[in-house]
Design an enzyme around this catalytic site. Structure first.
Site, mmCIF file in Angstrom:
data_model
loop_
_atom_site.group_PDB
_atom_site.id
_atom_site.type_symbol
_atom_site.label_atom_id
_atom_site.label_comp_id
_atom_site.label_asym_id
_atom_site.label_seq_id
_atom_site.Cartn_x
_atom_site.Cartn_y
_atom_site.Cartn_z
ATOM 1 N N LYS A 200 0.849 -1.198 0.000
ATOM 2 C CA LYS A 200 0.000 0.000 0.000
ATOM 3 C C LYS A 200 0.885 1.248 0.000
ATOM 4 C CE LYS A 200 -1.777 2.738 3.009
ATOM 5 N NZ LYS A 200 -1.672 4.019 2.277
ATOM 6 N N CYS A 309 13.608 10.732 7.046
ATOM 7 C CA CYS A 309 13.478 10.229 8.420
ATOM 8 C C CYS A 309 14.757 10.413 9.220
ATOM 9 C CB CYS A 309 13.022 8.782 8.400
ATOM 10 S SG CYS A 309 13.965 7.774 7.290
ATOM 11 N N GLU A 406 9.635 15.378 15.847
ATOM 12 C CA GLU A 406 10.013 15.348 14.438
ATOM 13 C C GLU A 406 9.171 16.356 13.658
ATOM 14 O OE1 GLU A 406 9.127 11.694 12.227
ATOM 15 O OE2 GLU A 406 11.128 11.841 11.353
HETATM 16 P P1 NAP Z 1 2.191 7.980 8.440
HETATM 17 O O1 NAP Z 1 0.887 8.560 8.796
HETATM 18 O O2 NAP Z 1 2.902 7.156 9.426
HETATM 19 O O3 NAP Z 1 1.981 7.174 7.074
HETATM 20 C C1 NAP Z 1 2.830 6.185 6.568
HETATM 21 C C2 NAP Z 1 2.014 5.123 5.881
HETATM 22 O O4 NAP Z 1 1.150 4.496 6.825
HETATM 23 C C3 NAP Z 1 1.089 5.674 4.803
HETATM 24 O O5 NAP Z 1 1.011 4.743 3.755
HETATM 25 C C4 NAP Z 1 -0.225 5.793 5.527
HETATM 26 O O6 NAP Z 1 -1.309 5.804 4.658
HETATM 27 C C5 NAP Z 1 -0.199 4.556 6.385
HETATM 28 N N1 NAP Z 1 -1.092 4.572 7.531
HETATM 29 C C6 NAP Z 1 -1.560 5.643 8.225
HETATM 30 N N2 NAP Z 1 -2.369 5.235 9.227
HETATM 31 C C7 NAP Z 1 -2.421 3.886 9.187
HETATM 32 C C8 NAP Z 1 -3.085 2.878 9.956
HETATM 33 N N3 NAP Z 1 -3.867 3.188 10.985
HETATM 34 N N4 NAP Z 1 -2.913 1.584 9.622
HETATM 35 C C9 NAP Z 1 -2.120 1.247 8.607
HETATM 36 N N5 NAP Z 1 -1.472 2.145 7.823
HETATM 37 C C10 NAP Z 1 -1.612 3.455 8.114
HETATM 38 O O7 NAP Z 1 3.153 9.110 8.015
HETATM 39 P P2 NAP Z 1 2.767 10.363 7.118
HETATM 40 O O8 NAP Z 1 1.397 10.876 7.348
HETATM 41 O O9 NAP Z 1 3.121 9.961 5.763
HETATM 42 O O10 NAP Z 1 3.779 11.399 7.708
HETATM 43 C C11 NAP Z 1 3.587 11.860 9.038
HETATM 44 C C12 NAP Z 1 4.883 11.814 9.769
HETATM 45 O O11 NAP Z 1 5.499 10.527 9.659
HETATM 46 C C13 NAP Z 1 5.938 12.718 9.202
HETATM 47 O O12 NAP Z 1 5.759 14.040 9.546
HETATM 48 C C14 NAP Z 1 7.158 12.093 9.776
HETATM 49 O O13 NAP Z 1 7.297 12.452 11.106
HETATM 50 C C15 NAP Z 1 6.886 10.637 9.704
HETATM 51 N N6 NAP Z 1 7.478 9.969 8.537
HETATM 52 C C16 NAP Z 1 8.535 9.155 8.715
HETATM 53 C C17 NAP Z 1 9.104 8.519 7.635
HETATM 54 C C18 NAP Z 1 10.251 7.590 7.759
HETATM 55 O O14 NAP Z 1 10.826 7.232 6.747
HETATM 56 N N7 NAP Z 1 10.616 7.142 8.932
HETATM 57 C C19 NAP Z 1 8.596 8.732 6.372
HETATM 58 C C20 NAP Z 1 7.494 9.563 6.206
HETATM 59 C C21 NAP Z 1 6.935 10.146 7.306
HETATM 60 P P3 NAP Z 1 -1.909 7.193 4.079
HETATM 61 O O15 NAP Z 1 -0.758 8.094 3.794
HETATM 62 O O16 NAP Z 1 -2.591 6.788 2.861
HETATM 63 O O17 NAP Z 1 -2.816 7.697 5.139
#
Ligand code: NAP
Ligand code: MG
Length: 502
Positions: A200, A309, A406
């Site tokens: 996904k 990240c 973060e």
């Molecule tokens: P996120 O909310 O953790 O999303 C990452 C993935 O998880 C997306 O595919 C998202 O889908 C999915 N997801 C969200 N809620 C879920 C659930 N309850 N069950 C299963 N999958 C779920 O991260 P984001 O919104 O992309 O970014 C928010 C924060 O995450 C950033 O500001 C940053 O702090 C962190 N981040 C970290 C990394 C890393 O590489 N470590 C990368 C990106 C972001 P949808 O996007 O379709 O909702």
């Protein structure tokens, strides 16, 4: 900054064709609409306008994809495929990505906002490397012959050995910051180890994953081995995590969502691997070479608009270098040109979404309220697209929210220190432990400090250098499991012990 109104005008013909249709999902080797018939729009972050619509996967679609992956794992050509054939398929896919690199880079720049030339060199380039490196493993994954003693039957002959087998059906959930590269990091090792997959992509950036799906079909992977279902996290992502036929979830994203997934996966005792957030320190030692350290620390945080990240988001600078460092860094980052990533001259590009823009601007406000001084940047640029000026928050201190949380944007917190003996404690003082960098010319500093840093990767005189041979992952709340290198084989195989009595 040039105001862009129509990003699609800057695309080549192939990318333009790709975004001229509603994109479907890949289930069991076929491109299908969602069961509900629903779609969602993917947005161009440089303009805020719709690029195209994408079929929206939900529980039913995830169910179909998981069952296709299950069938492909239990029976059929993938199960019977000899290792060298699996290697050839992975190489073929790498070649196809290379042949279509420009189109993929354009789609990435359009959907995520990032610089097209950097996308081609870094995102697409490392994705190709990842498939090629992992293509080498299928014929080299081996078990061991075990020197058994069996004390309860000393006169009997036994032969013991281990098999390294695939885990099964893997659910992979990835973020939007490096959309195609995250697909490669997840798919390549899982396929090398013989698993089948339901992936996904992030709802913000589904396009390159779907184009990759076409290349996977063209390469000749059997139906159902890779299924790609775009959709929202709380619906499609949650359904994948809960599905009883999924053996393992591999997740990259926020620590917050990682915890939700780990809790949910515990119900069915799924295996999980987690690559989560970070707040990585860049530590400037008093003897650092400023010619290297200033541009290095600037790109540690500004690369990909800080949406990395392991970005160097906490910068520790000693008293003796503080003023020169701030001046040099301000000059370095305020000279970068801001604008659409489809013009490769622009080194500062939009954040991925309006939500991310609001989140980052909110953190800058919090930093001001907490008493940080905004040395440069601090503002949104323009009123279309999601551009934020590269921002330095100086005179920060350890207890501030902007230092502990973060931000995931082009915002660095600069902290002055006087006592070198305190630096390890400061560097380790967050819940995260993904990366860290040390800037010094003294090998004694390296030998003494590196072992004390609680982080999965420590760079010396560089930052954000990722290589497919180097295991990557987190200490503390930055996750568990290591992607890349040979350690990734642990994530996608399981050991079976076999004991034969002769
Ligand atoms: P996120 O909310 O953790 O999303 C990452 C993935 O998880 C997306 O595919 C998202 O889908 C999915 N997801 C969200 N809620 C879920 C659930 N309850 N069950 C299963 N999958 C779920 O991260 P984001 O919104 O992309 O970014 C928010 C924060 O995450 C950033 O500001 C940053 O702090 C962190 N981040 C970290 C990394 C890393 O590489 N470590 C990368 C990106 C972001 P949808 O996007 O379709 O909702
Ligand atoms: Mg988008």
């Amino acid at each position: 900054m040039d105001a862009v109104t129509d990003s699609k005008a800057a695309l080549g013909e192939k990318a333009r064709n790709f975004v001229s249709n509603t994109r479907k999902m890949l289930i069991d080797g076929k491109w299908v609409s969602s069961v509900s018939g629903k779609t969602f729009s993917t947005i161009d972050p440089a303009t805020g306008s719709v690029i195209t619509d994408v079929c929206e996967g939900d529980k039913e679609d995830i169910g179909l994809a998981v069952m296709a992956a299950r069938r492909a794992f239990e029976d059929g050509p993938w199960v019977k495929m000899i290792p060298s054939h699996r290697e050839r398929l992975l190489h073929r896919l790498a070649d196809l990505i290379e042949e279509n690199a420009e189109e993929l880079a354009e789609l990435e720049a359009l959907d995520n906002g990032k610089n097209k030339a950097i996308a081609q060199a870094v995102d697409i380039g490392i994705a190709i490397e990842t498939f090629r490196y992992m293509a080498g493993w299928p014929s080299k994954i081996t078990g061991d012959v075990l020197p058994l003693s069996v004390p309860i039957a000393p006169d009997q002959d036994f032969f013991g050995y281990t098999l390294r087998e695939p885990v099964g059906v893997i659910g992979q959930i990835i973020p939007w910051n490096f959309p195609l590269l995250m697909c490669a990091w997840k798919l390549a090792p899982a396929l090398a180890c013989g698993n089948t997959i339901v992936l996904k992509p992030a709802e913000e950036t589904p396009l390159t994953a779907l184009r990759l799906g076409e290349l996977i079909c063209e390469a000749g992977f059997p139906d159902g081995v890779v299924n790609i279902v775009p959709g929202y996290g709380h619906t499609a992502g949650a359904a994948l995590t809960a599905h009883p036929e999924v053996d393992k979830i591999a997740f990259t994203g926020s620590t917050e969502v990682g915890k939700i997934i780990a809790r949910e996966a515990a119900d069915s005792m799924k295996k999980v691997s987690m690559e989560l957030g970070g707040k990585s320190p860049a530590i400037i030692m008093p003897d650092a070479d400023l010619e290297i350290a200033i541009p290095g620390a600037a790109s540690a945080i500004m690369f990909n608009q800080g949406q990395v990240c392991c970005a160097g988001s906490r910068l520790y600078v000693p008293d003796n270098l503080y003023d020169a460092f701030l001046e040099g860094m301000t000059e370095n980052i305020s000279s970068l040109s801001i604008g659409s990533g489809l013009n490769p001259e622009n080194m500062v590009n939009p954040l991925v979404s309006e939500i991310q823009l609001e989140r980052v601007m909110n953190y800058i406000d919090i930093g001001r309220q907490e008493g940080a001084s905004v040395v440069t940047g601090g503002k949104r640029r323009g009123d279309t697209g999601y551009f934020v000026e590269p921002t330095i928050l100086a005179e920060t201190s350890q207890d501030m929210k902007v230092v502990q949380e973060e931000i995931f944007g082009p915002v660095v917190c600069v902290q002055r220190y006087s006592d070198v003996s305190e630096i390890v404690k400061l560097a380790n003082d967050t819940i995260y432990g993904l990366g860290a960098s040390l800037w010094t010319r003294d090998v004694g500093n390296i030998v003494k400090i590196v072992p004390k840093i609680k982080a999965g990767t420590v760079w010396v005189n560089c930052h954000n250098i990722l290589d497919v041979a180097m295991p990557f992952g987190g200490f503390k709340q930055s996750g568990y499991g290591r992607e890349l290198g040979k350690e990734v084989l642990e994530l996608y195989t399981q050991t079976k012990s076999v004991c034969i009595m002769a």
